[in-house]
Design an enzyme around this catalytic site. Structure first.
Site, PDB file in Angstrom:
ATOM      1  N   HIS A  34      49.763 -30.632 103.414  1.00  0.00           N
ATOM      2  CA  HIS A  34      50.003 -29.860 102.304  1.00  0.00           C
ATOM      3  C   HIS A  34      50.005 -30.376 100.851  1.00  0.00           C
ATOM      4  O   HIS A  34      51.297 -31.208 101.365  1.00  0.00           O
ATOM      5  CB  HIS A  34      51.238 -28.775 102.899  1.00  0.00           C
ATOM      6  CG  HIS A  34      50.963 -27.173 101.803  1.00  0.00           C
ATOM      7  ND1 HIS A  34      51.647 -27.423 100.546  1.00  0.00           N
ATOM      8  CD2 HIS A  34      50.453 -26.041 102.538  1.00  0.00           C
ATOM      9  CE1 HIS A  34      51.141 -26.048 100.513  1.00  0.00           C
ATOM     10  NE2 HIS A  34      50.311 -25.589 101.673  1.00  0.00           N
ATOM     11  N   ASP A  80      49.597 -23.073 109.605  1.00  0.00           N
ATOM     12  CA  ASP A  80      47.894 -23.095 110.590  1.00  0.00           C
ATOM     13  C   ASP A  80      47.567 -23.639 111.322  1.00  0.00           C
ATOM     14  O   ASP A  80      47.345 -23.447 112.467  1.00  0.00           O
ATOM     15  CB  ASP A  80      46.643 -23.259 109.467  1.00  0.00           C
ATOM     16  CG  ASP A  80      46.449 -22.418 108.973  1.00  0.00           C
ATOM     17  OD1 ASP A  80      47.096 -21.659 108.478  1.00  0.00           O
ATOM     18  OD2 ASP A  80      45.870 -22.540 107.561  1.00  0.00           O
TER      19      ASP A  80
END
Ligand code: CMC
Length: 431
Positions: A308, A366
């Site tokens: 991320h 996710d």
């Protein structure tokens, strides 16, 4: 209060400039470079916005090193455990938690707007049955501005609020429409006696020919995932919504542009990509091969659901969703689901690998959301649509915050030009 500044010096000319420091309530301070070009002759260069705060916002705060996510100051863990998606929507739109009556009134307002125009339903017929639902979402949501002229005046706060409520209310109906169209099944009208997520499940899975009961565990799981996805400060899709909105574009067009940006596999499309990746890996014994592929710079393969831009620690949303996987799989699937086991082993192996440790690559939201969606019977190509429904709340909240700013201006990034210098046109016959 003393004014904080940072002085920069051009070593070639000795010229200096004082830059004001903007401090928020939390997070790193920012240098105000808005007059840098005018006063100092330089642009700043930051492709991918790694060090650029594109706006001030009071909605969401992330501390990526500590793995903290707050909506208006409230930790995501508390909201996921105690709140509901509509309460979080109220919080994001109005900057405070509602009282009981306010929440009921808000839910009633959302319910009032769940229907879409009958002629809008005709739009779906323009798509092939195998259209990706995200493609249909972009088209149908973008077309809302052709129907709701009484909520496109961005200078009128009442129009802005109405547009926001409409979009939050209609997204599940539009999304379920995409799904039903792909199956060739009749569209199902919304039921306003159901909760936000209960209604979505009803519109996706019921048939006119049979009674459908919304499962409370599925409803709760979806509601919690939607809370986790509701906002995430200036990510690619939200920044897209803000940039589109900064030109004065109508809100429906802006949200449609957010959906397009969300679709990419580096962003919201990752939930679909994770499931496809787990399918491809297939078995635990193949994990090392895929870890090697992810580390190989000559191989485009990346471990989807890992890494991320902001979190350099475990994504707090991933931790919540991972716990929820057990509950959902126990009820609907198989707690020993080989895909869940594969995901957990993959996570374990990656987190012990020097490549991932060094780069602080942890599972993101996710990584596990797709496993839950799958257990709930939601098809893989609808995963990113689910994300889009939830994120609509964040998009409209961020858009409203931006439009309400007194000094709001069009967003217009600059560039470092690396093309040809000026040259003269050569007629065709002389080339
Ligand atoms: N697998 C393998 N290597 C990775 C991965 C990954 N998933 N993510 C980052 N890296 C490596 C990357 O190759 C680079 O290595 P090096 O320094 O040797 O060149 C380093 O880690 C830094 O990566 P980056 O690409 O510079 O980081 P970024 O901030 O530009 O990208 C990201 C962030 C999320 C796009 C990226 O981590 C990624 O592609 N992850 C997989 C897709 C994904 O799961 N996306 C969902 C994000 S969370 C939900 C959302 O935002 O919607």
């Amino acid at each position: 209060m003393t004014r904080k500044t940072v002085t920069i010096t051009d070593n070639a000319t000795g010229k200096s400039m004082e830059l004001e420091v903007h401090e928020g309530t939390l997070g790193p301070p920012a240098l105000d470079i808005s007059n840098l070009y005018r006063d100092f002759g330089y642009l700043t260069y930051d492709p991918g916005f790694q060090s650029t705060a594109s706006c001030s916002s009071g909605i969401t705060f992330i501390d990526g090193d500590e793995g903290v996510l707050l909506y208006h100051g409230y930790p995501i863990e508390q909201l996921a455990a105690k709140s509901s998606f509509l309460e979080v929507a109220f919080l994001l739109l109005y900057s405070r938690l509602p009282r009981q009556q306010e929440l009921e009134a808000f839910a009633a307002k959302i319910s009032k707007h769940t229907m879409i125009k009958e002629s809008l339903r005709g739009f779906y017929k323009g798509f092939y049955h195998d259209a990706h639902p995200m493609a249909s979402m972009v088209g149908v949501v973008g077309s809302l501005s052709a129907f709701y002229h009484d909520s496109t005046d961005i200078h009128d706060p009442a129009h802005r609020e109405l547009a926001a409520l409409r979009m939050i209310a209609k997204m599940p109906t539009i999304a379920a429409g995409c799904y039903k169209y792909s199956l060739g099944e009749p569209f199902i009208y919304p039921r306003n006696d159901l909760s936000y997520c209960g209604n979505l499940l009803h519109m996706m899975f019921s048939l006119p020919s049979a009674e459908y009961q919304v499962d409370p565990v599925a409803e709760k799981a979806l509601d919690m995932i939607f809370i986790l996805h509701a906002d995430h400060e200036q990510n690619a899709s939200t920044a897209t919504v803000r940039l589109a909105g900064s030109s004065g574009a109508n809100p429906f067009a802006c949200i449609s542009s957010g959906i397009t940006a969300l679709w990419g596999p580096a962003h919201g499309g990752a939930n679909e990509a994770v499931l496809l990746m787990l399918d491809e890996i297939g078995e635990v014994k193949n994990i090392p091969r895929y870890i090697d592929k992810a580390k190989d710079k000559n191989d485009p393969f990346r471990l989807m659901g890992f890494g991320h831009r902001v979190y350099k620690n475990y994504d707090p949303r991933a931790a919540i969703i991972r716990d929820m996987c057990y509950q959902v799989l126990e009820k609907f699937g198989d707690a020993d689901d080989p895909m869940f086991e594969l995901a957990m082993r993959l996570e374990e192996i990656a987190l012990q690998d020097e490549y991932f440790i060094e780069r602080k690559l942890y599972p993101n939201v996710d990584f596990y959301s797709g496993i839950i969606y799958k257990a709930l019977g939601i098809p893989v190509n609808m995963f990113t649509v689910m994300f889009a429904i939830a994120r609509t709340v964040g998009w409209v909240a961020q858009w409203m915050e931006m439009i309400a700013e007194p000094n709001q201006r069009i967003g217009r990034p600059r560039q470092v030009y690396i093309g040809e210098k000026r040259r003269d046109y050569v007629p065709l016959e002389e080339r």
